[in-house]
Scaffold this active site. Structure first.
Site, PDB file in Angstrom:
ATOM      1  N   GLN A 299      19.064 -26.132  -3.062  1.00 62.03           N
ATOM      2  CA  GLN A 299      18.920 -25.352  -4.278  1.00 62.03           C
ATOM      3  C   GLN A 299      17.639 -25.720  -5.010  1.00 62.03           C
ATOM      4  O   GLN A 299      17.369 -26.901  -5.237  1.00 62.03           O
ATOM      5  CB  GLN A 299      20.116 -25.652  -5.187  1.00 62.03           C
ATOM      6  CG  GLN A 299      20.342 -24.628  -6.251  1.00 62.03           C
ATOM      7  CD  GLN A 299      21.545 -25.014  -7.093  1.00 62.03           C
ATOM      8  OE1 GLN A 299      21.423 -25.770  -8.033  1.00 62.03           O
ATOM      9  NE2 GLN A 299      22.711 -24.526  -6.715  1.00 62.03           N
ATOM     10  N   GLY A 300      16.857 -24.714  -5.348  1.00 59.34           N
ATOM     11  CA  GLY A 300      15.630 -24.968  -6.096  1.00 59.34           C
ATOM     12  C   GLY A 300      14.431 -25.231  -5.213  1.00 59.34           C
ATOM     13  O   GLY A 300      13.298 -25.240  -5.678  1.00 59.34           O
ATOM     14  N   VAL A 301      14.672 -25.456  -3.917  1.00 55.17           N
ATOM     15  CA  VAL A 301      13.551 -25.610  -2.995  1.00 55.17           C
ATOM     16  C   VAL A 301      13.127 -24.224  -2.545  1.00 55.17           C
ATOM     17  O   VAL A 301      13.931 -23.471  -2.008  1.00 55.17           O
ATOM     18  CB  VAL A 301      13.965 -26.466  -1.770  1.00 55.17           C
ATOM     19  CG1 VAL A 301      12.826 -26.527  -0.759  1.00 55.17           C
ATOM     20  CG2 VAL A 301      14.375 -27.852  -2.222  1.00 55.17           C
ATOM     21  N   GLU A 302      11.871 -23.897  -2.779  1.00 45.99           N
ATOM     22  CA  GLU A 302      11.422 -22.538  -2.493  1.00 45.99           C
ATOM     23  C   GLU A 302      11.389 -22.260  -0.996  1.00 45.99           C
ATOM     24  O   GLU A 302      10.582 -22.834  -0.266  1.00 45.99           O
ATOM     25  CB  GLU A 302      10.032 -22.321  -3.077  1.00 45.99           C
ATOM     26  CG  GLU A 302      10.021 -22.423  -4.592  1.00 45.99           C
ATOM     27  CD  GLU A 302       8.699 -21.984  -5.168  1.00 45.99           C
ATOM     28  OE1 GLU A 302       7.665 -22.280  -4.551  1.00 45.99           O
ATOM     29  OE2 GLU A 302       8.701 -21.336  -6.233  1.00 45.99           O
ATOM     30  N   LEU A 303      12.267 -21.400  -0.534  1.00 43.78           N
ATOM     31  CA  LEU A 303      12.270 -21.036   0.882  1.00 43.78           C
ATOM     32  C   LEU A 303      12.242 -19.513   1.033  1.00 43.78           C
ATOM     33  O   LEU A 303      11.523 -18.971   1.843  1.00 43.78           O
ATOM     34  CB  LEU A 303      13.520 -21.593   1.574  1.00 43.78           C
ATOM     35  CG  LEU A 303      13.606 -23.110   1.687  1.00 43.78           C
ATOM     36  CD1 LEU A 303      14.967 -23.525   2.216  1.00 43.78           C
ATOM     37  CD2 LEU A 303      12.515 -23.634   2.611  1.00 43.78           C
ATOM     38  N   GLY A 304      13.057 -18.855   0.187  1.00 45.57           N
ATOM     39  CA  GLY A 304      13.218 -17.411   0.321  1.00 45.57           C
ATOM     40  C   GLY A 304      11.915 -16.655   0.171  1.00 45.57           C
ATOM     41  O   GLY A 304      11.599 -15.771   0.970  1.00 45.57           O
ATOM     42  N   SER A 329      18.534  -4.260  -3.240  1.00 49.57           N
ATOM     43  CA  SER A 329      19.168  -5.455  -3.773  1.00 49.57           C
ATOM     44  C   SER A 329      20.366  -5.139  -4.662  1.00 49.57           C
ATOM     45  O   SER A 329      20.381  -4.123  -5.365  1.00 49.57           O
ATOM     46  CB  SER A 329      18.162  -6.243  -4.633  1.00 49.57           C
ATOM     47  OG  SER A 329      16.991  -6.513  -3.924  1.00 49.57           O
ATOM     48  N   HIS A 421      12.675 -11.634  -7.245  1.00 48.71           N
ATOM     49  CA  HIS A 421      11.668 -10.720  -6.700  1.00 48.71           C
ATOM     50  C   HIS A 421      10.463 -10.592  -7.625  1.00 48.71           C
ATOM     51  O   HIS A 421       9.334 -10.424  -7.158  1.00 48.71           O
ATOM     52  CB  HIS A 421      12.293  -9.342  -6.420  1.00 48.71           C
ATOM     53  CG  HIS A 421      13.225  -9.340  -5.253  1.00 48.71           C
ATOM     54  ND1 HIS A 421      12.797  -9.548  -3.966  1.00 48.71           N
ATOM     55  CD2 HIS A 421      14.576  -9.185  -5.163  1.00 48.71           C
ATOM     56  CE1 HIS A 421      13.826  -9.506  -3.131  1.00 48.71           C
ATOM     57  NE2 HIS A 421      14.927  -9.288  -3.843  1.00 48.71           N
TER      58      HIS A 421
END
Lengths: 491, 491, 491, 491
Positions: A299-304, A329, A421
């Site tokens: 959580q909070g780690v930018e991956l998306g 969405s 987004h």
């Protein structure tokens, strides 16, 4: 508020089991200092003394005894064997007793403040920086070198996040440990270290099973379902990491279409048959219709956002003439927000509906208007009446546009999907009526869905604008609907 | 002195070219402030302003604009196009002007020192920790996400290390930047993120070519040579990292024997033919006869010891009955040290040789003894006289044992190879006479080699002992030789 | 009767569709010479003339025009587009009109019979051999070189086999073509050209789906089912062939147990959970509990026995201490045979049951004994009465032992599964009561299953014995049961 | 004459060693019936009786005892242990004593000749066909199922081919066995069963080493050389077969250029550096500059033409705009042919050269013209004199054009390379002067090379024309040169 949006994280099986145990064990009256964990107290102290090495002095930092596998493994095994409250106790103790040496920090602070030459100043800062390292960071550094160690730490952070949400376990030290861990995980899961994989029906069964399980946005019902989602006119990409083999970290589903999609059922339920082959000429548009993360601990780690970016490149390579990129969405939270608004505006329905709209609604239902409407909205029954559906289209679209465009939290968009987004630089582009009439879609988004469109040449600029000045880039449709709402609905 | 031992780093081709340019450009009188870089000054300032983003405020740390690829790529391209002195100027500027905000640090230090409750203290420490982040760390974080970004940073650190060795370019800020970068690289190249690969004759040609090039201990002469080193009774393992594909980071060569080897030529020149198949029953011992690292920029990042550890596990899996693990290592620096000793003891040769030894040496050579001996030793000619070889065996073995066991630098073993294996927990086990009679072996180690033996159950203990109390675990042979040396040679 | 035993071939989807079309089109009164195919007649003649090249003269055999892809592809496309009766017509025509040149054969036969020197004789034989090549063999040889050509030929043979079963289409020429094709396929699918693959949950989804579909012995109900069958204590192996990628040709399922299994439900329904890890010490026995082939067109091509053999080697490599190898096999046809016997022995039940047995059966049921018994047996209802189950155990075991051991067809075991394993050299080892109580198991085998045990050192000998003298190697249990049957049942 | 053209087969190491032993052992006076093999005679008879099973009766063909591995393996081991003359003896015996049952053949021939109905006729033919199977074919069928069995058979055929070339060992039976084996190998190595692999610098070292060794057309000197041949603007493809893993069967080297190449050194010696990246826009042409086969035992099995065809498809996929496909081929045998012509035309030089040409040659050399010229041509020295080079260009080009176009062997082109490409449907397109000035090129082709151009739409037609009517499709240049030759050279 948790700021890992859209990506409704679904944790792995183990963590899920853990969670259920938590819920049991953290019931009122059974704090962390309960007898069970209390009785383990001495063991824990002993264990921590043995397994958490002291920070070496500044001078010999970076040279660690080579083969310290034993103690770290001991910690891991001990932790894994604990029940929920035991874990809570251990983590709390670790965070509290094995943090930075506050005395030393304070002392070194004193040395920094004095006026000194550059060399001395930098030296003092370096020592200070080093002294601010919590002692448990060393343990973490050793664990990540064990086989399966990184996965352990990701799951450990998931546990910490759970603890932080329960009042009894929250503590400043735990919060600090969470921050430290998040920073480390962000480093390790930098995009340079991730592998992009395309998933197809030829991919391994265990991967496809996991992807089915993790799919949180539009649940996969069975294997026919998942076969379609990796079949023709569809793409499915994941990030994986070497230190967590066979574990998709974040999953992006894409539909390849000839225009920007306005309905999700057309994609997930009635897609093309898995045997058809793609007609490249019909593919001009990529619709990101689902992005899910699987590791609660990330959580909070930018991956998306990085995954979207990489996938756009991948698609441009495969379809050089692809012109349009957009999400389709959900709008989670809208129905709840709508019902609150209706509650607040009790007796002031003219602040929400125009006179004409109110009449049409009145015609479509029986009984007291607002009360009945709320009931029909909260039970999803409104959608069965064509008349009511027609009557509600304009006011709900208007309200939803406002909800997405106008409602803020700490200055950012209140809706987490919108915020995700917009941070990525997308434009709030279109609102679609009756776009998701599944029970889930009705309950959370009153059946509407939004397209966040990615104009590739503008995303960078948009992202910076949004992050700096909270400016939301939106289309004519949205702006006009939101403006109407402000005027007629008087929110 | 560079403390990346044994692993005589050989940098990649690009860096080698860079180095040669350095040597040219950093000639006396052409400092970093020379006209050519001076003229680029304004560009650099401009570039840095554009590409090095400001640290976000503490509150919004962790949320970065999504797609900041452009500026980081611009920095990378700009840097790559620079000549050596340009790079020096840019790095110096970056380190000096884009470090931490010292004013803020100093101010936050004041807040830490005050007596406060835990929550406030931890908050203050967290802010302080964040404020100590140099601004360029953000740039580094962006670069590592670019394609090829990690390799760029590794090479950048190699440049910094070169600069730090030249007096004109050394600076506290550069040293700080080096430290920051080393820490980051240590995180990224944690053993959990490395892939172990066994290299065989079936491995890809480009890998085998690189491994041949990187082999610094016992140079590979041709493809027959390398084929033997990955053939039967040999093992070759490398660590690779996903972010630097097709790039072996550190290479370990192993010979499988029936006893601890005492001669390197038997391994690298006259090994078994590549067509023979292994007789498992003859394999009881693993000899680590070469470990090389290829990335100068990873100096100080622990890789070699982890590779040895992983390989031991691998070999135990393949040969469950394997009993002995040992290195066969060069003793670089011994000949130089020996010649210094002979110089110092000018006229006091009885402090070095026994009377009998002196006589035998005298018999074996012509002309003034010590002077001639020094000449013969420095030209490797002594090895041609059997008589002299016999005469020197005892005294040189004795002196070498002392050199390895008794000579220290900051408390650690002076010899870098010894220091490496002792840190890993090995035992200084045997000194071998005429073990490497190649020109290289004679020049650096007077033809001797050492076995550092790994008793697996003791390595952990030994490592801790050595790191804590600088205690060197050594065999009877070594201890006895060293004791004789202390007695007879009076060093 | 199709003599591709045990391996209840299930053809691929395409062939299944074909089959259903066949059934429609080959209805009474619509022979191959019907108007529809008749009208295509000229096209076909024309097509065959164009696509089936003439056999080159003996002298220039082996040198073919290089790039004859076009005509072969045309034939393939034409054939694929045909309906069932069209295919029948085309195949019949091809077989009849493009066979060997009988005149030439006859003429060359004359030359062979004359007394001649060796060279001339061999020459004459070679010419004769060549002249016996049907012209269509050249076409086949070209098709197998096309992409997907081998799969086409396998499916074509499946069509031929279907045709041969329908009286209207059977013809000596078609039978000859079938033989030629079978011989070619046997060559191409020689075991040296097959790839052995172990299938696990990490294998690709499409493979696992196909394996689930092809499983004919104990049908796979869902994905939980298949996950268990490739999970711990299970092995699943397939043969694949390069020319038919992603297509398992024959599938063998193995259970790893600590003794020879006597019940199939314990294996396929209640196996160990997929998460458990194997305890190697508990594994002493391999049970082959299902072997299925997927290609109808490979009927008669030996694959199953080679797969068993390879898997035995594989298992011995993985479990050096494995001691027992056995099948757990259905007895298809037994129930049918039993009901016939009961019919024949109408009124002579004492030739089947002992007096005591008859009484017990009488006690267990109501109504006329034999009639009721036949009904209960044919509806599987007998299994619901414990009393009846007990009463039937001895007589049915006895009859079944006789059925397997004593009933023959052309000298070989009548039961195809028995024949398969006996040809492989296995021993008819044990009959198990209530071993498969699934509806399928009851219907075909009255709930019994047999173990055919492989004593590895004897299989070769047993196989030869069985093939030469039709001797069936059986255990004490079987021999004793069969003997009792002969005595008491008077069959 | 061996008709495996262009593909100068280089057999594997083993076969090469074998060959050298042959040469030793088959020296005059040591025939196959020598004492050494004679003494082994009884063993051989015994072995063959044991290992070559009898053909099963026609009725039970296709059902073989399952696990006959032992005897076949015994044969393989026995054969491998034999010296050359032992092998010769064994093969001769096998071919002679274990062929078809001539008596049975003769008898069945009688049954065919009688007039009978179709069914009976086909039956009789089938029996006859079966009876014509040599008994050793069964052994071959078993061997191909062993591990490494196919490779054994390929090497065995290489042995047979060697034997057939020595007069003492040639026999009709051996020739028959060669034919049978060739047919089987042709079936097994059908193109549908081959894998196409592209070889690059990332391919495995053992493959690249083999490819270097097998390169017979333009020998690879070292690893720099091979790196260039798989680098940018080059392609290297091989066929492999599953039954012979890690063994390239046939290798095709391609240069990617912007026009049809006229010089080989430009390709193999001065190609682009391996570090350059390809500019796709400069690639319009594919030059097949070398095709080599590695398995002597596959002589006569069509592989090279199929490889060219597959590679053309591959290249069209990669470079859709590629327009020209051509070989750049040596003209082996031309220099020898030329020297013969000069010999024959002794004293009639005006039938070879024009008056002017003769004068120019006379000017360029010293001594008697034809004699000197023959010496200079056979020693390659002519190329050192610019004058002579100029003088010879026209007459040699003319003669060579005639050699390629006009000289025939059994109606086909005499030059094997020409025959190969013409069979494939290429056009004899251009003759290039000074195209290969390597010693090899001068010795075999007097420095000339030919382009055989593939006009893809015509190759099929050309191939058929050439095979049927021996018509050679040639360009204007060739036709004009050949015509001049006929006129002026009076050949």
């Amino acid at each position: 508020m948790v700021r890992w949006p859209l990506l409704w994280a679904r944790r792995g099986e183990a963590a899920a089991a853990l969670l259920s145990r938590y819920r049991g064990s953290l019931a009122p009256g059974r704090g962390c200092s309960s007898s069970s964990s209390g009785s383990r107290g001495p063991d824990m102290d002993e264990l921590l003394r043995r397994t958490v090495a002291a920070l070496p002095p500044y001078e010999s930092r970076g040279i660690s005894p080579a083969l310290r596998e034993g103690p770290s493994q001991e910690f891991v095994d001990f932790y894994r064997a604990l029940e929920t409250d035991g874990r809570a106790a251990l983590l709390t103790k670790l965070a509290a007793d094995y943090g930075a040496d506050h005395g030393l920090v304070s002392q070194l602070c004193g040395q920094v403040t004095e006026g000194r030459d550059v060399d001395a100043l930098l030296q003092a800062e370096a020592r200070l920086r080093y002294s601010l390292t919590p002692r448990y960071k060393l343990l973490i550094g050793h664990i990540c070198r064990l086989e399966g160690g990184v996965k352990f730490l990701v799951d450990l952070r998931a546990d910490i996040l759970q603890l932080l949400q329960s009042q009894s376990a929250d503590s400043p030290q735990l919060r600090e440990m969470n921050g430290i861990l998040k920073m480390l995980l962000s480093d390790w899961f930098s995009v340079g270290f991730l592998n992009l994989e395309r998933i197809t029906w030829h991919s391994s069964c265990d991967l496809l099973q996991k992807i089915s399980m993790y799919e949180a946005v539009h649940p996969v019902r069975n294997w026919v379902d998942i076969k379609r989602r990796v079949g023709p006119y569809r793409r499915c990409y994941v990030f994986t990491h070497n230190a967590m083999p066979r574990e998709p970290l974040v999953v992006l589903h894409v539909a390849l279409t000839d225009d920007i999609a306005k309905n999700i059922q057309a994609i997930v339920q009635y897609g093309p048959s898995p045997e058809r082959s793609e007609d490249v000429n019909k593919i001009t548009t990529a619709i990101f219709y689902s992005i899910s993360t699987s590791q609660q601990g990330l959580q909070g780690v930018e991956l998306g956002n990085y995954l979207i970016k990489r996938v756009v490149k991948e698609l441009q390579g495969e379809f050089p003439h692809m012109k349009k990129f957009s999400s389709l969405s959900p709008i989670p939270g809208f129905t709840t927000w709508l019902l609150e608004i209706l509650q607040i505006k009790e007796g002031k329905s003219n602040q929400i509906f125009t006179e004409l709209e109110y009449k049409e609604i009145q015609d479509a239902i029986e009984g007291p208007v607002l009360e009945t409407l709320k009931r029909l909205l909260s039970t999803n029954e409104w959608v069965r009446s064509d008349k009511l559906v027609r009557a509600l289209e304009m006011p709900l679209m208007r309200l939803c546009a406002w909800y997405l465009y106008g409602e803020k939290h700490h200055g950012a968009a209140l809706n987490p999907v919108a915020n995700f987004h917009l941070q990525n630089g997308a434009v709030l582009w279109r609102l679609n009526w009756l776009a998701d009439v599944s029970p889930r879609g009705l309950s959370s988004s009153s059946g509407m869905m939004a397209n966040y469109r990615y104009f590739l040449e503008d995303t960078n600029h948009n992202s910076i604008q949004y992050l700096r000045s909270r400016h939301i880039e939106a289309s004519e449709q949205i702006l006009s609907l939101a403006a109407q709402c402000q005027k007629s609905s008087k929110l």
